[in-house]
Scaffold this active site. Sequence first.
Site, PDB file in Angstrom:
ATOM      1  N   SER A  55       0.804  -1.222   0.000  1.00 46.93           N
ATOM      2  CA  SER A  55       0.000   0.000   0.000  1.00 46.93           C
ATOM      3  C   SER A  55       0.837   1.271   0.000  1.00 46.93           C
ATOM      4  O   SER A  55       0.465   2.270  -0.627  1.00 46.93           O
ATOM      5  CB  SER A  55      -0.935   0.004   1.216  1.00 46.93           C
ATOM      6  N   HIS A  62       0.391   4.401   4.220  1.00 46.44           N
ATOM      7  CA  HIS A  62      -0.275   5.141   3.154  1.00 46.44           C
ATOM      8  C   HIS A  62       0.222   6.580   3.094  1.00 46.44           C
ATOM      9  O   HIS A  62       0.552   7.090   2.016  1.00 46.44           O
ATOM     10  CB  HIS A  62      -1.789   5.123   3.384  1.00 46.44           C
TER      11      HIS A  62
END
Length: 297
Positions: A202, A248
């Site tokens: 991610s 993220h």
Amino acid sequence: MDQAPGSPQEPQDAHSLPSCYRHPGRDTGITCTRCERPICPDCMVSASVGFHCPECVRSGSGTGHSATANQPRTVAGGAVSASPHLVTKILLAINAAVFIAALASDRVVSDLALVGQWPPAPFSPVEGVAEGQWYRLVTSMFLHQAVWHFAFNMLGLWWLGGPLEQALGRIRYLALYLLSGLAGSAFTYLLASPDQASLGASGAIFGLLGATAVLMRRLNYDMRPVIALLALNLLFTFTWSGIAWEAHVGGLIAGTAIAFGLVHAPREHRTLVQAGTCALVLIATVVTVLARTVALT
């Protein structure tokens, strides 16, 4: 009326624009100054006078130089490749191989996941990045355990990675991916609980998302789709449970910074600025890891 690529164009009305000869359906007002074929921003190659299409540049048409000397370049200065998605396919294959290995053995997950220190206090830790297992910062970038997690990240890699690899070139794209993922791991290591395990691509995917926004702004494309996608992903990041939001955010910041240096570097100092941007992100990542390690030990 639709036309096959490369066929003569029908007369256009006063309010329409011709389509790029390499990307049918993509309107453009730019033409090659040599062959006068319409070209979009992804295809145009800057020349001393106007822009040239990749075919004219590749053949060295009218320049007096060899084709190698006039090799077409991407917007970031990378070489235009005949197989523009090769690196993306390799990254997909590596992620898939590690995912299959994780399904076959739980030991793969415990050995490769990102962990600061384990076991937690008051026990004496014997595993984790702080204990010298720095490789976990990299291996966790390619590790997935849940099918939905793997599928979501690989779809993001294909949708975002393919166009970015084509626009930036292989080396610059690979640097963007790896440094974004590493920065996401470092940010997680810095802010998350030392005994909290995390894994997944991610961080790298969010780096690609940030780079896509920078590239679209550079090419003057409509920003609304990428802004909506970014907002939706950030909403999921901070509302769904079990998501390492640190990865993220870290990947997004790094990817945006790297992409800005790649596509806005001045032509006369392009390589220096691009390498310097990547080096600064790497240095910041290493300093973050070292600072957290000192704090934990």
